[in-house]
Each structure stands twice: as structure tokens, then as C-alpha cells.
Write an enzyme that holds these catalytic residues in place. Structure first.
Site, PDB file in Angstrom:
ATOM      1  N   TYR A 142       0.785  -1.201  -0.006  1.00 16.19           N
ATOM      2  CA  TYR A 142      -0.042   0.071   0.054  1.00 16.19           C
ATOM      3  C   TYR A 142       0.974   1.089  -0.006  1.00 16.19           C
ATOM      4  O   TYR A 142       2.041   1.134  -0.389  1.00 16.19           O
ATOM      5  CB  TYR A 142      -0.987  -0.104   1.147  1.00 16.19           C
ATOM      6  N   ARG A 166      -6.226  10.540 -10.459  1.00 18.35           N
ATOM      7  CA  ARG A 166      -5.541  11.388  -9.464  1.00 18.35           C
ATOM      8  C   ARG A 166      -5.159  10.242  -8.360  1.00 18.35           C
ATOM      9  O   ARG A 166      -5.720   9.818  -7.703  1.00 18.35           O
ATOM     10  CB  ARG A 166      -6.734  12.096  -8.736  1.00 18.35           C
ATOM     11  N   LYS A 226      -5.922  -1.736  -2.883  1.00 14.22           N
ATOM     12  CA  LYS A 226      -7.030  -1.495  -1.780  1.00 14.22           C
ATOM     13  C   LYS A 226      -7.695  -2.933  -1.510  1.00 14.22           C
ATOM     14  O   LYS A 226      -8.236  -3.225  -0.510  1.00 14.22           O
ATOM     15  CB  LYS A 226      -7.897  -0.627  -2.463  1.00 14.22           C
ATOM     16  N   ASP A 281      -9.398   7.211  -6.418  1.00 15.51           N
ATOM     17  CA  ASP A 281      -8.499   7.965  -7.087  1.00 15.51           C
ATOM     18  C   ASP A 281      -9.091   8.456  -8.489  1.00 15.51           C
ATOM     19  O   ASP A 281      -8.173   8.600  -9.493  1.00 15.51           O
ATOM     20  CB  ASP A 281      -7.115   7.065  -7.121  1.00 15.51           C
ATOM     21  N   ASP A 301     -13.910   6.442  -1.417  1.00 17.78           N
ATOM     22  CA  ASP A 301     -13.027   6.267  -0.382  1.00 17.78           C
ATOM     23  C   ASP A 301     -12.389   7.608  -0.209  1.00 17.78           C
ATOM     24  O   ASP A 301     -11.873   7.956   0.970  1.00 17.78           O
ATOM     25  CB  ASP A 301     -11.953   5.168  -0.966  1.00 17.78           C
ATOM     26  N   ASN A 356      -5.089   7.079   7.574  1.00 17.89           N
ATOM     27  CA  ASN A 356      -5.631   6.555   6.334  1.00 17.89           C
ATOM     28  C   ASN A 356      -6.710   5.903   6.223  1.00 17.89           C
ATOM     29  O   ASN A 356      -7.242   4.977   7.207  1.00 17.89           O
ATOM     30  CB  ASN A 356      -4.438   5.697   5.913  1.00 17.89           C
TER      31      ASN A 356
HETATM   32  N1  LIG Z   1      -4.574   9.759   4.035  1.00 18.65           N
HETATM   33  C1  LIG Z   1      -5.696   9.427   3.554  1.00 18.65           C
HETATM   34  O1  LIG Z   1      -6.248   8.453   3.825  1.00 18.65           O
HETATM   35  C2  LIG Z   1      -5.735  10.108   2.126  1.00 18.65           C
HETATM   36  C3  LIG Z   1      -5.153  11.003   1.409  1.00 18.65           C
HETATM   37  N2  LIG Z   1      -5.523  11.686   0.256  1.00 18.65           N
HETATM   38  C4  LIG Z   1      -4.259  12.408  -0.077  1.00 18.65           C
HETATM   39  O2  LIG Z   1      -4.813  13.576  -0.292  1.00 18.65           O
HETATM   40  C5  LIG Z   1      -4.232  14.197  -1.531  1.00 18.65           C
HETATM   41  C6  LIG Z   1      -5.461  15.284  -2.319  1.00 18.65           C
HETATM   42  O3  LIG Z   1      -6.347  14.222  -2.637  1.00 18.65           O
HETATM   43  P1  LIG Z   1      -7.717  14.773  -3.102  1.00 18.65           P
HETATM   44  O4  LIG Z   1      -8.489  15.698  -2.290  1.00 18.65           O
HETATM   45  O5  LIG Z   1      -8.574  13.838  -3.514  1.00 18.65           O
HETATM   46  O6  LIG Z   1      -7.225  15.520  -4.451  1.00 18.65           O
HETATM   47  P2  LIG Z   1      -7.730  16.841  -5.056  1.00 18.65           P
HETATM   48  O7  LIG Z   1      -7.201  17.158  -6.339  1.00 18.65           O
HETATM   49  O8  LIG Z   1      -9.394  16.637  -5.118  1.00 18.65           O
HETATM   50  O9  LIG Z   1      -7.755  18.093  -4.396  1.00 18.65           O
HETATM   51  C7  LIG Z   1      -6.527  18.900  -4.105  1.00 18.65           C
HETATM   52  C8  LIG Z   1      -6.707  20.023  -3.490  1.00 18.65           C
HETATM   53  O10 LIG Z   1      -5.332  20.565  -2.991  1.00 18.65           O
HETATM   54  C9  LIG Z   1      -5.249  22.161  -3.737  1.00 18.65           C
HETATM   55  N3  LIG Z   1      -4.034  22.147  -3.890  1.00 18.65           N
HETATM   56  C10 LIG Z   1      -3.104  21.774  -4.680  1.00 18.65           C
HETATM   57  N4  LIG Z   1      -2.036  22.457  -4.711  1.00 18.65           N
HETATM   58  C11 LIG Z   1      -1.953  23.152  -3.761  1.00 18.65           C
HETATM   59  C12 LIG Z   1      -0.979  24.221  -3.191  1.00 18.65           C
HETATM   60  N5  LIG Z   1       0.231  24.240  -3.557  1.00 18.65           N
HETATM   61  N6  LIG Z   1      -1.535  24.828  -2.222  1.00 18.65           N
HETATM   62  C13 LIG Z   1      -2.762  24.840  -1.719  1.00 18.65           C
HETATM   63  N7  LIG Z   1      -3.754  23.922  -2.079  1.00 18.65           N
HETATM   64  C14 LIG Z   1      -3.367  23.255  -3.230  1.00 18.65           C
HETATM   65  C15 LIG Z   1      -6.221  22.112  -4.780  1.00 18.65           C
HETATM   66  O11 LIG Z   1      -6.597  22.931  -5.210  1.00 18.65           O
HETATM   67  P3  LIG Z   1      -7.476  23.670  -6.362  1.00 18.65           P
HETATM   68  O12 LIG Z   1      -8.722  22.975  -6.242  1.00 18.65           O
HETATM   69  O13 LIG Z   1      -7.351  24.988  -6.391  1.00 18.65           O
HETATM   70  O14 LIG Z   1      -6.526  22.977  -7.606  1.00 18.65           O
HETATM   71  C16 LIG Z   1      -7.463  21.031  -4.304  1.00 18.65           C
HETATM   72  O15 LIG Z   1      -8.518  21.780  -3.759  1.00 18.65           O
HETATM   73  C17 LIG Z   1      -3.546  13.351  -2.249  1.00 18.65           C
HETATM   74  O16 LIG Z   1      -2.262  13.634  -1.995  1.00 18.65           O
HETATM   75  C18 LIG Z   1      -3.983  12.045  -1.590  1.00 18.65           C
HETATM   76  O17 LIG Z   1      -3.140  11.025  -1.659  1.00 18.65           O
HETATM   77  C19 LIG Z   1      -6.561  11.376  -0.310  1.00 18.65           C
HETATM   78  C20 LIG Z   1      -7.458  10.434   0.276  1.00 18.65           C
HETATM   79  C21 LIG Z   1      -7.162   9.751   1.410  1.00 18.65           C
HETATM   80  C1  LIG Z   2      -5.022   6.800   0.914  1.00 20.65           C
HETATM   81  C2  LIG Z   2      -5.766   7.142  -0.539  1.00 20.65           C
HETATM   82  O1  LIG Z   2      -6.790   6.860  -0.875  1.00 20.65           O
HETATM   83  C3  LIG Z   2      -5.212   8.152  -1.250  1.00 20.65           C
HETATM   84  O2  LIG Z   2      -4.199   8.597  -0.918  1.00 20.65           O
HETATM   85  O3  LIG Z   2      -5.924   8.460  -2.414  1.00 20.65           O
HETATM   86 MG   LIG Z   3      -7.390   7.031  -2.798  1.00 19.43          MG
END
Ligand SMILES: NC(=O)C1=CN([C@@H]2O[C@H](COP(=O)(O)OP(=O)(O)OC[C@H]3O[C@@H](n4cnc5c(N)ncnc54)[C@H](OP(=O)(O)O)[C@@H]3O)[C@@H](O)[C@H]2O)C=CC1
Ligand SMILES: CC(=O)C(=O)O
Ligand SMILES: [Mg+2]
Length: 637
Positions: free
Chosen positions: A185, A238, A256, A329, A351, A537
């Protein structure tokens, strides 16, 4: 005598069926059996197992008069009943014994085949003389895996094992979950996806590309397993915080789903990883001669929607209403719409939006035991306002509203988000994507996160931007300047994208931060004290949530189930964990944790009238545990 390996297929089999049937009308899913003849050697005999939907057609066809064109006995293959100009299927009959058995990952046990099994299953000479226990195999494999210094080599060794001996793979993973989770993972799966084209040996999962448009139901029929309970699907746009990896995102559904089995006890055969390939906008991949996906830019709009719609319809048609489809993703411009569109017709769950929300809320509930105060007394600031950020924000606001009876619109005002353009404020309302609009509060524009921290003065800071090292020293010091115990989540994956490392959080807050990250960090020693950080996570949530949905026969996912999962997870954090600064329980207990999450989710499904498996079991925890897949070897007759 029928080989035990084949017996479970026999229960539903239609033995000895004879009748006239067009070849295209039926498709055996499995052709297995060994029956001993008088000389004791296996006599190949065909036993076909047919999909339920085909049975009626077959019975109808069976009732029709038989006209065999090539004489002889009417058979189960349909060969005799085909006219000479019709093509027939060259069925191959495989007996799960001997050499074939050793190469069947579902049944192979390697050196753990007992003496009696070696005799009964024609394995003599195909294995060295020694017989070992599964535990010894686990010990040896861990020894071997630890020899690899490069994480990707460990990942490949694990994938090879999964393809070779499925039960051993799951036993190894379950028994060594803390050590192997980062291999199968995040973070290693991220690197694996980036290099998927080069490291791919045997394709895993189902690839559905634009080329399969109009034929998706047929493609689903190519998958060898028929009783699917969970699908994890991505379109690869993504992948973690690594962006668009196109078809190479397959590593994510595969990873997953291996956690669905290892952590949540869903049978491996009930899990289906899917990658929808609509192209990629990743120039490097488009120019990479080893790229495995469609070499075109991403389909958008109607073309995309139609392919997804065909997929969703085909899944329901093939596997029924109760198959859980986990979106994983997808880019946010599709993710929210897919969830909204299919949330009312399918058992779907995103997720990144919902699982992440549930795990972070659990972490916050646990952190409050260290920080003090109620949820509604906290102020939240997010860096990143996408799927994870707004998904978490909404679930926190919902929980606050439930706890205080304050309307949701009001509780949202405790929560602020920053995106790539700065703080989300009212003056930006018109240009905001729909999922950001609820968070556009009155405030003057603020560009940088450090200024936003100073202006908003949050008690909890959450990174969900996908951009590494954005929680700088200034940001963490600002948090520590007005919080005795600043709560900091650096959720972005993989490790390279983490908003700050555990070491940075503890060092810059002078050991006062309560920190958790999406990808794991080793314990940190600061000023002579050891700090252990938790892993925030969604892997804590989706396996148990999925199990709860399955055991209750739920037909829809409801927000209250996410809240129930959060409560169940938070309840598993012990005082001992908290004393170490841990706001999540260790993964070593994850199967027990998953059974508790499953029980709470199932109970909520029953309470909401969304459960179809009746009557409700009295003890849902015990029932969840009893439903969990065990990777221990079975004894073969
Ligand atoms: N720990 C966990 O369980 C999880 C972790 N994640 C992680 O979270 C991260 C984001 O995922 P997700 O929300 O799906 O992605 P999205 O693409 O949906 O969202 C990313 C957000 O970050 C913003 N952003 C990008 N660059 C910057 C910057 N330099 N400064 C400020 N804001 C910024 C974007 O802005 P804008 O809208 O203006 O483009 C957007 O609002 C990934 O790395 C993913 O791996 C996700 C799911 C689960
Ligand atoms: C953990 C997860 O789902 C992500 O980083 O997208
Ligand atoms: Mg994910």
C-alpha cells in the site's frame, strides 16, 4: 471419488445436462473435476457451473427436441448439438491436481502439502521431500523480503507471492501487517503505479478501456470469479498525490482490495479490481514506449459519462444490487458527480471523499481526549479543498451539528479551507467549484497558508493538498504559538507528498504536536523522548465499512454509517495509545477493529432500514468475525 478441490464448484453444478443450445447462449464458468477410475488415476470428467442467469435459458433449451448432427451421445459441451457450420468451444478440462495444482494460486500450498495430499493429488516428485508448516513458510518469506533493500523489490516479491500462493500471501500480510502495509500500500504502491508498465508480469484485475465500449458486460464475463461482492474502480486520473497515471493506476484497486481481504476479511475471490482506461493526459506516459494503456488524451464529457454508465449498469446486471462499488482516485471533477449520480441507484462509496472523512473524524475524536474541549469548540483549517478536504470538512460539520443541534450551515463556519488560490472566501464564490461553495465564508482574501493559519488561528490543521512540504517551519511554529497541543494531519500520499514529516512536526512544535500522516513515518526521538505518530489513512475504515455493508446486505451507503465507523474506530484507541501521542490504534489489531467497525455499520444499516439480510444477527461483532476469510490452509482430501 471427487476431488475436494472441485467439490465446492459442484454444489451449483448442472451435471449431465443435455439439450440443444447455441454455443453463444451458455458459458461455463468453471470446468473442474477429478473422478477416480478403477485404476485409481484421475479420470477427467467435465462438470460445468453455469451462471444463474443462464440456467433458465438452459432449462428452456433442454426442453426442446434434440437434434444432434454428428451422432453420438448428447453431451454437456454442446458439441454434438451444434450444426457443422457453427463454431464450437474447445473446452479444456483441468484437474486441480499435480503440476496444475502447484500453479493454481488459489489452492497451491507449496512445501506445505502434507504427505497424504502429495499421494492423493499426484504431487510426488513435483516437490522436494520436506514438508513445512504455513508458519514456517511465513517466517522464511519474511526473511527473504527483508533482504530486499529497495521497497519496489519488496512490492514485486509480494505480488509474485499473491500470484503463486494466495493464502500464504494473505497469511504473511495479516501476520506482519505493520511491516508489510507500506509495501503493498502507500507509499510503495505509488512507485509501483509510476513504473507499472515496466514491472508488470502478470496483469491483475480487469482493464476496461474505450475499446470495450458496448461490450462491458461481455468483458465482465471474462473475469473468472462469478460471486463478486466488492469492486474497487479507478480511472487513474488522481493516483495518490502523483496525478494522472492513466491505466497504470491499476496498482491502487489491486492494493485496496488486498486490504479488503487482509484487514476486512472479504474473500479474495469476491474482490474485483477494475481500471477504466479513457486515456491519459500525462505526456510522459503518452511518450513512454512501455506504457500499457490507451495512447490518447483523456475522453471527457459525454464519451466519458457513457462509458462509466455502461460500466455501472453492467456491474449491476452481472452482480446484482448488493455489490459494493468503491470509487478510488478519480479526479475531483468526476468524483463528486459520480458519487451523486450513482449514490441513489447503486451501493457506491467514494473512499477519498467518504472513507478519508471517516478516518480523520475518528482521529479528531481521539485527539480531543488529549487536547480537551468538544468538537464544536475546535476551529479547523485545511490546505487542499478537493475530495479529501471537503469530504472531511462536511463530515466534521455534520457530526458537530448532530452533537449540538446547531444547523449544518452554522457548524460549517468553524471550518476553513485553502486551495491553490488561497483561502476560500465569499468574494470567490462565483468562480468556485460546487463542492467548495459551502465553505466560502466572509473574510478578506488570504493567499498563503501561513497567513491563513495566523488569520484563522485553527486548533486543527489538515493537509490534503497532494503537495509535499507545504507545512513549513513557519506554519508549524504558528500553529504551536497559539495551541498548547496543535493537532496536525499531513494526509497527502505517498510520503514524498506529505505536507510535513513526523520529525518536522515534533521538532518545530517543540514536541507538542499531535500528529498523524497518510503514509507511515518511523518513530521520532526528540529531546530524548520517543514520539510515535499514527497513520491517518482510510485503510482503517473501508475494509470494516465494506464488511459491515456486506454482512447486513445493505443496498445504500448513508452518512450515518460513516459516522458510526468513525465512532467505532475512535473507541479502539486506548489510553496507552494516547499516552504515546497515538490517535489511531496500531494496525496489528486491525481485523478486530474492522469487525467492530463492521458491526456498527451493519447496526446502522438495520436501523436505517437499508439492510436486506434478515433477521438481524443478535451479536453483530461475533457475526462479522465469523464471516471473515481466514488464510490458513485447508486440508485436501
Ligand atoms: N490519508 C488518506 O487516507 C488520504 C489521503 N489523500 C491524499 O490527499 C491528497 C489530495 O487528494 P484529493 O483531495 O483527492 O485531491 P484533489 O485534487 O481533489 O484536491 C487537491 C486540493 O489541493 C489543492 N492544492 C493543490 N496544490 C495546492 C497548493 N500548492 N496549495 C494549496 N492548495 C493546493 C487543490 O486546489 P485547487 O482546487 O485550487 O486545484 C485542491 O483543492 C492526495 O495526496 C491524496 O493522496 C486522499 C485520500 C485519502
Ligand atoms: C489513501 C488514499 O486513498 C489516497 O491517498 O488516495
Ligand atoms: Mg485514494
Amino acid at each position: 471419488m471427487i476431488s475436494s478441490i472441485g467439490t465446492h464448484f459442484l454444489n451449483n453444478s448442472l451435471c449431465g445436462f443435455s439439450g440443444r443450445l447455441r454455443q453463444s447462449q451458455w458459458r461455463p464458468s468453471v470446468v473442474v473435476s477429478a473422478a477416480a477410475s478403477s485404476n485409481g488415476r484421475p479420470e477427467e470428467r467435465n462438470v460445468t457451473v453455469l451462471a444463474e442467469s443462464s440456467l433458465k435459458e438452459i432449462r428452456d433449451a433442454a426442453a426442446a427436441p434434440v437434434v444432434a448432427v454428428s451422432g453420438g451421445v448428447e453431451d454437456v459441451y454442446g458439441e454434438d448439438s451444434a450444426t457443422e457450420d457453427q463454431s464450437i468451444t474447445p473446452w479444456s478440462v483441468s484437474v486441480a491436481s499435480g503440476y496444475t495444482l502447484l500453479r493454481d494460486p488459489h489452492f497451491n500450498k507449496g512445501l506445505a502439502f502434507a504427505e497424504k495430499e502429495r499421494d492423493a493429488l499426484y504431487l510426488r516428485g513435483l516437490l522436494p521431500p520436506v514438508t513445512v508448516s504455513q508458519d514456517l513458510q511465513v517466517k522464511k518469506l519474511m526473511h527473504n523480503i527483508r533482504q530486499y533493500q529497495v521497497p519496489l523489490q519488496r512490492y514485486m516479491a509480494m505480488m509474485d507471492l499473491q500470484e503463486r500462493n494466495e493464502r500464504l500471501f494473505y497469511k504473511l500480510l495479516i501476520d506482519n501487517v505493520e511491516e508489510l502495509l507500506p509495501v503493498v500500500y502507500t507509499p510503495t504502491v505509488g512507485e509501483a503505479c509510476e513504473k507499472y508498465g515496466s514491472i508488470l508480469r502478470r496483469p491483475q484485475g480487469l482493464f476496461i478501456s474505450l475499446k470495450e465500449k458496448g461490450k462491458i458486460l461481455e468483458v465482465l464475463k471474462n473475469w473468472p470469479e462469478k460471486k463478486i461482492q466488492v469492486i474497487v474502480v479507478t480511472d487513474g486520473e488522481r493516483i495518490l498525490g502523483l496525478g494522472d497515471l492513466g491505466c497504470q493506476g491499476m496498482g491502487i484497486p489491486v492494493g485496496k482490495l488486498s486490504l479488503y481481504t487482509a484487514l476486512g476479511g472479504i474473500r479474495p475471490s469476491a474482490c474485483l479490481p477494475v481500471t477504466i482506461d479513457v486515456g491519459t493526459n500525462n505526456e510522459n506516459l503518452l511518450n513512454d514506449e512501455f506504457y500499457i494503456g490507451l495512447r490518447q488524451r483523456r475522453a471527457r464529457g459525454q464519451e466519458y459519462a457513457e462509458l462509466l454508465n455502461e460500466f455501472m449498469s453492467a456491474v449491476k446486471q452481472k452482480y446484482g444490487e448488493k455489490v459494493l462499488i468503491q470509487f478510488e482516485d478519480f479526479a475531483n471533477h468526476n468524483a463528486f458527480d459520480l458519487l451523486a449520480k450513482y449514490g441513489s441507484t447503486h451501493l457506491v462509496f467514494n473512499d477519498d471523499i467518504q472513507g478519508t472523512a471517516s478516518v480523520v473524524l475518528a482521529g479528531i475524536m481521539a485527539a480531543l481526549k488529549l487536547v480537551g474541549g468538544s468538537l464544536a469548540e475546535q476551529k479547523f483549517l485545511f490546505l487542499g479543498a478537493g475530495e479529501a478536504g471537503t469530504g472531511i470538512a462536511e463530515l466534521i460539520a455534520l457530526e458537530m451539528s448532530k452533537q449540538t443541534d446547531i444547523p449544518l450551515e452554522e457548524t460549517r463556519k468553524n471550518i476553513w479551507l485553502v486551495d491553490s488560490k488561497g483561502l476560500i472566501v465569499r468574494s470567490r464564490f462565483k468562480t468556485l467549484q460546487h463542492f467548495k461553495k459551502p465553505w466560502a465564508h466572509e473574510h478578506e482574501p488570504v493567499r498563503d497558508i501561513v497567513d491563513a493559519v495566523k488569520a484563522i488561528r485553527p486548533t486543527v490543521l489538515i493537509g490534503s493538498s497532494g503537495v509535499g512540504r507545504t507545512f513549513t517551519k513557519d506554519v508549524v511554529e504558528a500553529m504551536a504559538s497559539f495551541n498548547e497541543k496543535p493537532v496536525i494531519f499531513a494526509l497527502s500520499n505517498p510520503t514524498s507528498q506529505s505536507e510535513c514529516t513526523a520529525e518536522e512536526a515534533y521538532k518545530w512544535s517543540k514536541g507538542r504536536a499531535i500528529y498523524a500522516s497518510g503514509s507511515p513515518f518511523d518513530a521520532v526521538t526528540y529531546n530524548g523522548k520517543v514520539y510515535v505518530s499514527g497513520q491517518a489513512n482510510n485503510a482503517y475504515i473501508f475494509p470494516g465499512l465494506g464488511l459491515g455493508l456486506i454482512i447486513s446486505g445493505a443496498i445504500r451507503v448513508h452518512d450515518d454509517m460513516l459516522l458510526a465507523a468513525s465512532e467505532a474506530l475512535a473507541a479502539e484507541v486506548t489510553q496507552e495509545n494516547l499516552d504515546k501521542g497515538l490517535i489511531f490504534p496500531p494496525f496489528t489489531n486491525i481485523r478486530k477493529i474492522s469487525s467492530h467497525i463492521a458491526a456498527k455499520v451493519a447496526a446502522k444499516a438495520y436501523e436505517l432500514g437499508l439492510a436486506t439480510r434478515l433477521p438481524q444477527p443478535k451479536d453483530l461483532v461475533a457475526y462479522a468475525e465469523s464471516c471473515m476469510y481466514s488464510p490458513s490452509y485447508r486440508t485436501y482430501r
